[in-house]
Design a protein around this motif. Structure first.
Motif, short mmCIF file in Angstrom:
data_model
loop_
_atom_site.label_atom_id
_atom_site.label_comp_id
_atom_site.label_asym_id
_atom_site.label_seq_id
_atom_site.Cartn_x
_atom_site.Cartn_y
_atom_site.Cartn_z
N CYS A 46 0.85 -1.20 0.00
CA CYS A 46 0.00 0.00 0.00
C CYS A 46 0.88 1.25 0.00
O CYS A 46 1.84 1.34 0.77
N GLY A 52 0.06 4.01 1.07
CA GLY A 52 -0.24 4.85 2.23
C GLY A 52 0.34 4.30 3.52
O GLY A 52 0.75 5.06 4.40
N CYS A 53 0.39 2.95 3.67
CA CYS A 53 0.81 2.38 4.95
C CYS A 53 1.80 1.23 4.81
O CYS A 53 2.21 0.64 5.82
N SER A 61 1.45 -1.80 4.07
CA SER A 61 1.01 -3.18 4.31
C SER A 61 0.78 -3.86 2.95
O SER A 61 0.60 -3.18 1.93
N CYS A 113 -4.56 0.45 0.17
CA CYS A 113 -5.41 -0.58 0.80
C CYS A 113 -6.77 0.03 1.19
O CYS A 113 -6.92 1.25 1.26
N CYS A 150 -6.63 2.42 4.22
CA CYS A 150 -6.12 3.77 3.93
C CYS A 150 -7.13 4.58 3.12
O CYS A 150 -7.31 5.76 3.35
ZN ZN Z 1 -2.76 1.21 3.53
#
Ligand code: ZN
Length: 227
Positions: free
Chosen positions: A14, A16-17, A19, A29, A32
């Motif tokens: 992802c 954004g994060c 994962s 994801c 997010c």
């Molecule tokens: Zn994410």
């Protein structure tokens, strides 16, 4: 099929994060995407973005899509967009934001989208302007043309984060100009940048665009950060 196989061996993470993404997740994801720090500026007439320009330049409207927090999703997304050639993040954010803006009446009076240009030297180094994919995506989904030739960056400016607003304005005063002809008159330009902090770059760009006879200017950024 091939894409899924590739994902199996080279799982994507992802933007954004970090994962691992599930098979049906693209770039960001679901968590997010759900947690995107949206500003809802288009529902707030006197929002934080437009307030930055009160008394400085007349704007039709001002909007930012996301709130930028240190260590937050917006920072991570913009970092990936800007430094890791993840231009599809701009496309995805543009698509999501265009949906939100469909019912925002003033957006439909915009005649052209104008990205804040990078200096040609910087453009060569990075290979792309980080706001272009966002602009193209907004433009495609709202059917507004993007004009990348109107604003010119004429001088290279060094990072100025430690200087105060006044010094910064003096430094950047001469670096943007417009290259317009009569066909550019009487238009409503939507000036777009990635992050708004003090707003000084956007202010100078907007002033340059306002040199065009009967021009109207609005501002849109991917993220808003407190200065
Ligand atoms: Zn994410």
């Amino acid at each position: 099929m091939l894409k899924n196989l590739l994902k199996l061996f080279f799982p994507e993470t992802c933007c954004g994060c970090n994962s691992l993404l599930l098979f049906n997740e693209v770039l960001i994801c679901f968590k997010c995407r759900h947690d995107l720090p949206l500003t809802y500026h288009h529902e707030i007439p006197h929002n934080d973005t437009i307030k930055k320009f009160y008394g400085l330049i007349p704007l039709e409207f001002g909007l930012s899509m996301l709130y930028f927090h240190h260590g937050g999703i917006a920072q991570e997304l913009i970092h990936n967009l800007k430094y890791r050639n993840q231009q599809n993040i701009g496309s995805l954010l543009g698509e999501l934001y265009a949906k939100d803006l469909q019912n925002f009446e003033p957006i439909h009076t915009v005649t052209e989208i104008v990205p804040v240009p990078l200096h040609p030297k910087k453009l060569k180094e990075r290979g792309y302007n980080q706001v272009d994919s966002f602009c193209e995506s907004i433009g495609t989904h709202l059917q507004i043309p993007v004009n990348k030739n109107l604003l010119l960056r004429t001088q290279y400016n060094k990072t100025q984060t430690k200087k105060n607003r006044e010094a910064r304005q003096q430094l950047t005063r001469a670096i943007f100009d417009v290259n317009f002809s009569t066909k550019d008159e009487n238009k409503h330009f939507l000036l777009v940048d990635d992050v708004i902090t003090t707003g000084s770059t956007l202010e100078i760009c907007a002033k340059a665009l306002l040199k065009i006879p009967n021009a109207k200017v609005s501002i849109l950024t991917i993220a808003y950060t407190q200065s």
